[in-house]
Design a protein around this motif. Structure first.
Motif, PDB file in Angstrom:
ATOM      1  N   ASP A  53      28.414  27.074  -5.407  1.00  0.00           N
ATOM      2  CA  ASP A  53      27.680  26.028  -4.710  1.00  0.00           C
ATOM      3  C   ASP A  53      28.627  24.959  -4.177  1.00  0.00           C
ATOM      4  OD1 ASP A  53      24.931  25.352  -4.006  1.00  0.00           O
ATOM      5  OD2 ASP A  53      25.221  23.561  -5.222  1.00  0.00           O
ATOM      6  N   ASP A  54      29.610  24.572  -4.988  1.00  0.00           N
ATOM      7  CA  ASP A  54      30.583  23.572  -4.554  1.00  0.00           C
ATOM      8  C   ASP A  54      31.427  24.097  -3.407  1.00  0.00           C
ATOM      9  OD1 ASP A  54      29.806  21.625  -6.380  1.00  0.00           O
ATOM     10  OD2 ASP A  54      31.123  22.430  -7.941  1.00  0.00           O
TER      11      ASP A  54
ATOM     12  N   ARG B  28      29.416  23.906  -0.265  1.00  0.00           N
ATOM     13  CA  ARG B  28      29.344  22.508   0.172  1.00  0.00           C
ATOM     14  C   ARG B  28      30.632  22.101   0.888  1.00  0.00           C
ATOM     15  NH1 ARG B  28      28.249  20.669  -4.331  1.00  0.00           N
ATOM     16  NH2 ARG B  28      25.986  20.533  -4.159  1.00  0.00           N
TER      17      ARG B  28
ATOM     18  N   SER C 101      23.948  19.033   6.798  1.00  0.00           N
ATOM     19  CA  SER C 101      23.132  17.839   6.990  1.00  0.00           C
ATOM     20  C   SER C 101      22.181  18.033   8.167  1.00  0.00           C
ATOM     21  CB  SER C 101      24.041  16.634   7.257  1.00  0.00           C
ATOM     22  OG  SER C 101      23.286  15.519   7.667  1.00  0.00           O
TER      23      SER C 101
ATOM     24  N   HIS D  63      23.673  23.308   2.616  1.00  0.00           N
ATOM     25  CA  HIS D  63      24.472  22.085   2.525  1.00  0.00           C
ATOM     26  C   HIS D  63      24.774  21.448   3.877  1.00  0.00           C
ATOM     27  CE1 HIS D  63      25.002  22.922  -1.724  1.00  0.00           C
ATOM     28  NE2 HIS D  63      25.320  24.161  -1.406  1.00  0.00           N
TER      29      HIS D  63
END
Length: 210
Positions: free
Chosen positions: A6-7, A10, A37, A35
């Protein structure tokens, strides 16, 4: 500490330029959509014929007329468009995508990509649109684990698996480090849970650092 999936997703999402047209490959790259925007203006493309794709959703929320190239149910964003496979591939081949993010079995120090077949007799080759993306996208980024389950490096001096594309990869994102591939060699931009020196001792590729 090394990055979790997940990181890592991102991190890749944060590097995608605002307003870019982007194709996310099957597997781990699809998680990048979670992730992005909403005000970034990034437009996601999928080779099975959709522009303005949203993120993957659970089966309980699925509209099975809306899927990505990996047959996962996705959302559509305002202004989404649908079109024939041939038109989708024309977008890919015509240089209309700013970035594609794909997985890989191997990436070479020269930016060669191998991600469709390991060459093993029992392996099922699956090239999909990877070759078209490798030569058609303006930037090709790879998101992968740095080592195989048996500890073999996947960033290598030269690929031993069948190639998807030559000298096409510009960035590599892994759980232990991120790399930029340039005509002058491979540059390490960040490390996670490992030192630059340790990284160099585990890879056969000469490295420099930012």
């Amino acid at each position: 500490m090394s990055l979790g999936k997940d990181d890592l997703a991102r991190l890749v999402a944060a590097d995608i330029p605002d307003g870019a047209y982007v194709n996310l490959g099957i597997g781990q790259p699809t998680t990048i959509a979670h992730h992005l925007s909403p005000d970034s203006g990034v437009v996601l493309h999928t080779e099975n014929g959709m522009l303005g794709m949203g993120e993957v959703v659970p089966d309980s929320e699925a509209d099975w007329d809306l899927t990505n190239a990996g047959k996962q149910p996705v959302t559509e964003l305002p202004g989404a468009a649908y079109f024939h496979h041939a038109d989708s591939f024309a977008m890919m081949r015509g240089g209309h995508l700013d970035v594609c993010v794909m997985g890989a079995f191997q990436v070479s120090a020269a930016g060669d990509l191998a991600n469709w077949h390991t060459g093993a007799p029992d392996a099922i080759p699956a090239v999909g649109g990877a070759m078209d993306l490798a030569v058609g996208a303006k930037e090709v980024w790879v998101m992968m684990t740095l080592f195989t389950k048996s500890g073999e490096p996947k960033l290598v001096p030269s690929c031993t698996y069948p190639l998807t594309g030559k000298s096409c990869v510009t960035r590599v994102y892994t759980e232990l480090a991120t790399f930029v591939i340039t005509p002058d060699g491979v540059r390490v931009t960040d490390t996670f849970g490992i030192t630059f020196e340790e990284l160099g001792s585990r890879l056969e590729v000469p490295l420099t650092r930012s």
